[in-house]
Design a protein around this motif. Sequence first.
Motif, short mmCIF file in Angstrom:
data_model
loop_
_atom_site.label_atom_id
_atom_site.label_comp_id
_atom_site.label_asym_id
_atom_site.label_seq_id
_atom_site.Cartn_x
_atom_site.Cartn_y
_atom_site.Cartn_z
N GLY A 126 0.80 -1.23 0.00
CA GLY A 126 0.00 0.00 0.00
C GLY A 126 0.83 1.27 0.00
N LYS A 127 2.03 1.21 -0.54
CA LYS A 127 2.89 2.41 -0.57
C LYS A 127 2.20 3.53 -1.36
N THR A 128 1.77 3.20 -2.58
CA THR A 128 1.14 4.22 -3.42
C THR A 128 -0.16 4.69 -2.77
N ALA A 129 -0.93 3.74 -2.26
CA ALA A 129 -2.22 4.11 -1.66
C ALA A 129 -2.02 5.08 -0.49
N LEU A 130 -0.98 4.86 0.31
CA LEU A 130 -0.72 5.74 1.46
C LEU A 130 -0.36 7.15 0.99
N ILE A 131 0.52 7.21 -0.03
CA ILE A 131 0.94 8.54 -0.52
C ILE A 131 -0.26 9.28 -1.10
N VAL A 132 -1.03 8.56 -1.92
CA VAL A 132 -2.19 9.21 -2.56
C VAL A 132 -3.19 9.64 -1.49
N ARG A 133 -3.39 8.81 -0.51
CA ARG A 133 -4.30 9.16 0.59
C ARG A 133 -3.82 10.41 1.32
N PHE A 134 -2.53 10.44 1.61
CA PHE A 134 -1.98 11.59 2.33
C PHE A 134 -2.13 12.87 1.51
N LEU A 135 -1.82 12.80 0.23
CA LEU A 135 -1.79 14.02 -0.58
C LEU A 135 -3.17 14.45 -1.07
#
Length: 328
Positions: A126-135
């Motif tokens: 979920g690396k991408t999902a976390l970044i997208v969620r944060f931003l």
Amino acid sequence: MERLILTHLRSVVSPTLDPLQFAYRPNIGVEDAVIYFLQRTLSHLEPAGSAEYSWFPSAPLGLSGLTRCRSRGPGCVAGLRVFGSTMTSGVPGSNFLLVPIPEYPLLDCVPNRTVKLVVLGASGVGKTALIVRFLTKRFIGDYEPNTGALYSRTLDSEDLSLQIQDTPCVSLQDDEGLYCQEQINRSIYWADGYVLVFSITDLRSFHTVQPLYQHVRRIHPTGNIPVILVGNKSDLLRARQVPSHQGETLATTLGGVYFEASARENHVSVHGAFLHLCHEVIRSFGSANGEKRRGGLHLARPKSPNMQELKRRFRQVLSSRSKSGPTL
Ligand SMILES: Nc1nc2c(ncn2[C@@H]2O[C@H](COP(=O)(O)OP(=O)(O)OP(=O)(O)O)[C@@H](O)[C@H]2O)c(=O)[nH]1
């Protein structure tokens, strides 16, 4: 030519391997090895002082990359910014810390308010999902396996300019330890702070974290490393394989804080984790000295070495040689 190339390949590969098998050595990509010996060969062929080079530090990794740099300036020796020692004839020796010269004006960055983070972990955690969620505060269910996007944002509330590097996954190989693409190594070198991610539903991804941290340590052998550990997918409690206390214990060992988060269901925990790391990085700017990110020195994100440019120079130098007579 063959003599030159083999000599340099031999210095790159382990003595137990055939020089032509350099690509199988962990952390040394084919492109790096090829670029390395092309550059070394060019350094024999081009007239002295006609080219400028910039090394990414190679000590912990064998070699990490080489690129042509654009400008000369204070602190540059033949286009190289050199820390801790000197160099002769453009050939790096030992005990050097050579860093890429920034490719954008330093004035573009507010000193100590530009934070560069890299998100690392095993596949599908979920690396991408976390970044997208944060931003974006959003969760998008379908993500392509990523090849390493860089996200930039200003965080007005924090007066911060933020860059977050997503990375391809790392993996544990039974016999060879951690497999980590060269591109990831460059991102690790470039970053100020580290988000190590595993999925609470995937024990193997948890076991990747410790070797991953050791790998970061090899690249940054000294000083404080701002790091957080994120156990993602906390919404999938029934599939949990890693208890919270194990995450907490591991984070303590790494010198960071553990966050359990769900990119799918909860923006608050994700936001809190990233913000905590930003503050740690800012704190490290103030407290440390001597390393690359200290004292307001901003490093450009390492670019991929430019193979086209190398080929062009090669053709140029070979055609001028053939016109002027002597051959190798
Ligand atoms: N249930 C649940 N699924 C998630 C969560 N975060 C990510 N996923 C899903 O997990 C899968 C992988 O997510 P990615 O963000 O692509 O994971 P990644 O670590 O970037 O994957 P690689 O690109 O392969 O390294 C996707 O199907 C996501 O929808 C979460 O918090 N909960």
